[in-house]
Design a protein around this motif. Structure first.
Motif, PDB file in Angstrom:
ATOM      1  N   VAL A 210       0.717  -1.204  -0.001  1.00 37.26           N
ATOM      2  CA  VAL A 210      -0.145  -0.073  -0.112  1.00 37.26           C
ATOM      3  C   VAL A 210       0.785   1.162  -0.073  1.00 37.26           C
ATOM      4  CG1 VAL A 210      -1.629   1.234   1.134  1.00 37.26           C
ATOM      5  CG2 VAL A 210      -1.935  -1.131   1.131  1.00 37.26           C
ATOM      6  N   ASP A 211       0.721   1.972  -1.264  1.00 34.25           N
ATOM      7  CA  ASP A 211       1.448   3.373  -1.245  1.00 34.25           C
ATOM      8  C   ASP A 211       0.505   4.533  -0.974  1.00 34.25           C
ATOM      9  OD1 ASP A 211       3.064   5.412  -1.996  1.00 34.25           O
ATOM     10  OD2 ASP A 211       3.299   4.735  -4.137  1.00 34.25           O
ATOM     11  N   SER A 214       0.805   7.612  -3.273  1.00 32.54           N
ATOM     12  CA  SER A 214      -0.029   7.850  -4.656  1.00 32.54           C
ATOM     13  C   SER A 214      -1.281   7.722  -4.144  1.00 32.54           C
ATOM     14  CB  SER A 214       0.432   6.652  -5.471  1.00 32.54           C
ATOM     15  OG  SER A 214       0.127   5.348  -4.857  1.00 32.54           O
ATOM     16  N   LEU A 215      -1.982   7.370  -3.281  1.00 28.95           N
ATOM     17  CA  LEU A 215      -3.341   7.231  -2.919  1.00 28.95           C
ATOM     18  C   LEU A 215      -3.620   8.916  -2.419  1.00 28.95           C
ATOM     19  CD1 LEU A 215      -3.883   4.490  -0.581  1.00 28.95           C
ATOM     20  CD2 LEU A 215      -5.026   4.583  -2.875  1.00 28.95           C
ATOM     21  N   ALA A 216      -2.572   9.517  -1.817  1.00 29.07           N
ATOM     22  CA  ALA A 216      -2.944  10.828  -1.499  1.00 29.07           C
ATOM     23  C   ALA A 216      -2.849  11.872  -2.468  1.00 29.07           C
ATOM     24  CB  ALA A 216      -1.640  11.354  -0.529  1.00 29.07           C
ATOM     25  N   ALA A 217      -2.076  11.693  -3.468  1.00 28.72           N
ATOM     26  CA  ALA A 217      -1.840  12.216  -4.847  1.00 28.72           C
ATOM     27  C   ALA A 217      -3.277  12.027  -5.678  1.00 28.72           C
ATOM     28  CB  ALA A 217      -0.744  11.887  -5.783  1.00 28.72           C
ATOM     29  N   GLU A 218      -4.063  10.884  -5.443  1.00 26.66           N
ATOM     30  CA  GLU A 218      -5.316  10.708  -6.327  1.00 26.66           C
ATOM     31  C   GLU A 218      -6.510  11.367  -5.402  1.00 26.66           C
ATOM     32  OE1 GLU A 218      -5.659   6.676  -7.283  1.00 26.66           O
ATOM     33  OE2 GLU A 218      -3.360   6.522  -7.579  1.00 26.66           O
ATOM     34  N   ALA A 219      -6.362  11.408  -4.276  1.00 25.87           N
ATOM     35  CA  ALA A 219      -7.641  11.612  -3.573  1.00 25.87           C
ATOM     36  C   ALA A 219      -7.637  13.149  -3.271  1.00 25.87           C
ATOM     37  CB  ALA A 219      -7.585  11.031  -1.969  1.00 25.87           C
ATOM     38  N   THR A 220      -7.606  13.789  -4.336  1.00 26.13           N
ATOM     39  CA  THR A 220      -7.599  15.376  -4.127  1.00 26.13           C
ATOM     40  C   THR A 220      -8.715  15.895  -3.682  1.00 26.13           C
ATOM     41  OG1 THR A 220      -8.049  15.445  -6.528  1.00 26.13           O
ATOM     42  CG2 THR A 220      -6.054  15.880  -6.127  1.00 26.13           C
ATOM     43  N   ASP A 221      -8.790  16.940  -2.997  1.00 28.87           N
ATOM     44  CA  ASP A 221      -9.817  17.341  -2.533  1.00 28.87           C
ATOM     45  C   ASP A 221     -10.626  16.892  -1.252  1.00 28.87           C
ATOM     46  OD1 ASP A 221     -11.383  19.852  -2.784  1.00 28.87           O
ATOM     47  OD2 ASP A 221     -13.265  19.010  -3.679  1.00 28.87           O
ATOM     48  N   ALA A 222      -9.857  15.816  -0.790  1.00 29.43           N
ATOM     49  CA  ALA A 222     -10.384  14.934   0.276  1.00 29.43           C
ATOM     50  C   ALA A 222     -10.228  15.723   1.505  1.00 29.43           C
ATOM     51  CB  ALA A 222      -9.903  13.504   0.244  1.00 29.43           C
ATOM     52  N   GLU A 233     -13.988   2.081   4.808  1.00 30.11           N
ATOM     53  CA  GLU A 233     -14.447   1.464   3.467  1.00 30.11           C
ATOM     54  C   GLU A 233     -13.727   0.543   2.955  1.00 30.11           C
ATOM     55  OE1 GLU A 233     -17.841   2.055   2.677  1.00 30.11           O
ATOM     56  OE2 GLU A 233     -17.826   0.480   1.541  1.00 30.11           O
ATOM     57  N   ALA A 234     -12.522   0.962   2.931  1.00 27.24           N
ATOM     58  CA  ALA A 234     -11.282   0.046   2.204  1.00 27.24           C
ATOM     59  C   ALA A 234     -11.299  -1.539   2.894  1.00 27.24           C
ATOM     60  CB  ALA A 234      -9.948   0.638   2.093  1.00 27.24           C
ATOM     61  N   GLY A 235     -11.293  -1.263   4.249  1.00 24.61           N
ATOM     62  CA  GLY A 235     -11.558  -2.527   5.270  1.00 24.61           C
ATOM     63  C   GLY A 235     -12.764  -3.056   5.125  1.00 24.61           C
ATOM     64  N   MET A 236     -13.819  -2.475   4.721  1.00 22.41           N
ATOM     65  CA  MET A 236     -15.038  -3.171   4.209  1.00 22.41           C
ATOM     66  C   MET A 236     -14.885  -4.090   2.793  1.00 22.41           C
ATOM     67  SD  MET A 236     -17.060  -2.817   6.801  1.00 22.41           S
ATOM     68  CE  MET A 236     -18.577  -3.686   6.118  1.00 22.41           C
ATOM     69  N   PHE A 237     -14.328  -3.493   1.926  1.00 25.57           N
ATOM     70  CA  PHE A 237     -14.019  -4.190   0.853  1.00 25.57           C
ATOM     71  C   PHE A 237     -13.387  -5.483   1.074  1.00 25.57           C
ATOM     72  CE2 PHE A 237     -15.257  -0.494  -1.574  1.00 25.57           C
ATOM     73  CZ  PHE A 237     -15.921  -0.744  -2.653  1.00 25.57           C
ATOM     74  N   ASP A 250      -8.377  -1.911  -2.594  1.00 24.98           N
ATOM     75  CA  ASP A 250      -9.518  -1.646  -1.560  1.00 24.98           C
ATOM     76  C   ASP A 250      -9.525  -0.229  -1.319  1.00 24.98           C
ATOM     77  OD1 ASP A 250      -9.906  -4.233  -1.438  1.00 24.98           O
ATOM     78  OD2 ASP A 250      -8.514  -4.456   0.198  1.00 24.98           O
ATOM     79  N   PHE A 251      -8.439   0.395  -1.255  1.00 24.48           N
ATOM     80  CA  PHE A 251      -8.497   1.996  -0.941  1.00 24.48           C
ATOM     81  C   PHE A 251      -9.075   2.905  -2.112  1.00 24.48           C
ATOM     82  CE2 PHE A 251      -5.604   0.694   2.445  1.00 24.48           C
ATOM     83  CZ  PHE A 251      -5.996   1.403   3.508  1.00 24.48           C
ATOM     84  N   ARG A 252      -8.514   2.219  -3.221  1.00 28.68           N
ATOM     85  CA  ARG A 252      -9.049   3.042  -4.742  1.00 28.68           C
ATOM     86  C   ARG A 252     -10.615   2.872  -4.772  1.00 28.68           C
ATOM     87  NH1 ARG A 252      -3.805   2.132  -6.493  1.00 28.68           N
ATOM     88  NH2 ARG A 252      -2.851   4.241  -6.523  1.00 28.68           N
ATOM     89  N   ASP A 253     -10.842   1.570  -4.650  1.00 32.77           N
ATOM     90  CA  ASP A 253     -12.258   1.182  -4.823  1.00 32.77           C
ATOM     91  C   ASP A 253     -13.045   1.872  -3.666  1.00 32.77           C
ATOM     92  OD1 ASP A 253     -11.604  -0.481  -6.763  1.00 32.77           O
ATOM     93  OD2 ASP A 253     -11.765  -2.561  -5.442  1.00 32.77           O
ATOM     94  N   ALA A 254     -12.745   2.275  -2.464  1.00 32.49           N
ATOM     95  CA  ALA A 254     -13.316   2.704  -1.479  1.00 32.49           C
ATOM     96  C   ALA A 254     -13.583   4.544  -1.855  1.00 32.49           C
ATOM     97  CB  ALA A 254     -12.594   2.656  -0.162  1.00 32.49           C
TER      98      ALA A 254
END
Ligand code: ATP
Length: 270
Positions: A210-211, A214-222, A233-237, A250-254
């Protein structure tokens, strides 16, 4: 009943380490709220009064309540929370009395941090319409101002207010001796988002790959609250998939799911 609207928490469990990406805001809160509680003699010796009230402003879910809880925790002060909307909507006609009770409660629990969320509900700019509801809100605000005006700045009660709607505020509450220290609490930048991901996954069973960069770069505006929701939600997936390890996918899907839900909300509001 009133006691239930005012939330009293002897020892909130939030610390500064739980807050991601708000280093400057944490320092300001420490200087304006923590210092006067911990070292009031410094202010006496220098001969200045600490700020009467601190106003945190910024979008929802960015950590304003966390900041107030963390400073109460750090100073072993009682955390007392009340929402502005409850002051005026819960018990119609009792707003001013509730404000008096609130300050009385804070005095009984000294040292205490009094947190008034959604201050805009009682301190919005005056509108032209002179409905009775407005008059009630006015009275509640006048009571708050008079409590603050008669306040001992060097005492053991600190007042923090928060709003998501800074532009709507009546400037009267920002005058010296009132909420005279403003701290903006924005949404996190990329580094802040990465920190917040790490904070909320501390207890999670993560796949090695898990990186968060890159997740932080994608979740702009969160916001921080949204990042927390992504982690849960990632845990739920993972659980739905019968896995105990949470993967980057899982994080991306979440995040996708949460964004889709938010845009549904937008549609249903219109
Ligand atoms: P509101 O204006 O909606 O009341 P707020 O700014 O007071 O929001 P908080 O209640 O402090 O937001 O945040 C909600 C939750 O989101 C927190 O309990 C925390 O889990 C998470 N969160 C928000 N901001 C951050 C942050 N900067 N670092 C870590 N977690 C955060």
């Amino acid at each position: 009943v009133r006691a239930r609207v005012m939330q009293v928490d002897q020892s909130p469990d939030v610390s500064y380490q739980d807050i991601g990406g708000l280093d400057d805001q944490v320092s300001e809160v420490r200087e304006t709220v923590e210092m006067p509680l911990k070292s009031p003699e410094m202010f006496d010796e220098v001969g200045i009064d600490p700020p009467s009230g601190v106003l945190l402003h910024g979008p929802p879910g960015t950590g304003k309540t966390m900041l107030a809880k963390a400073v109460a925790n750090q100073t072993d002060a009682t955390f007392i929370k009340m929402a502005g909307s409850e002051l005026v909507h819960k018990f119609i006609g009792e707003g001013a009395k509730l404000v008096r009770d609130l300050f009385e409660l804070a005095r009984q629990h000294e040292p205490s941090v009094l947190f008034i969320d959604e201050i805009d509900a009682i301190a919005a700019k005056r509108t032209d319409s002179k409905t009775s509801g407005d008059a009630e809100v006015q009275r509640t605000m006048m009571q708050l101002l008079s409590e603050m005006d008669g306040f001992d700045e060097r005492g053991e009660i600190r007042i923090i207010a928060a709003t998501n709607r800074f532009d709507m505020l009546d400037r009267a509450i920002l005058r010296p001796g009132r909420f005279d220290r403003l701290i903006e609490v924005p949404k996190p930048d990329e580094t802040g988002r990465e920190q917040i991901f790490k904070i909320h996954t501390r207890g999670m069973n993560l796949a090695e790959t898990v990186d968060f960069k890159s997740l932080a770069a994608e979740a702009t505006d969160a916001s921080g609250a949204e990042i927390k929701a992504i982690c849960t939600e990632a845990g739920m997936f993972a659980i739905r998939d019968d896995r105990t390890e949470v993967t980057e996918a899982d994080f991306r899907d979440a995040w996708e799911k949460i964004q889709a839900e938010e845009s549904d909300d937008e549609v249903s509001k219109t």
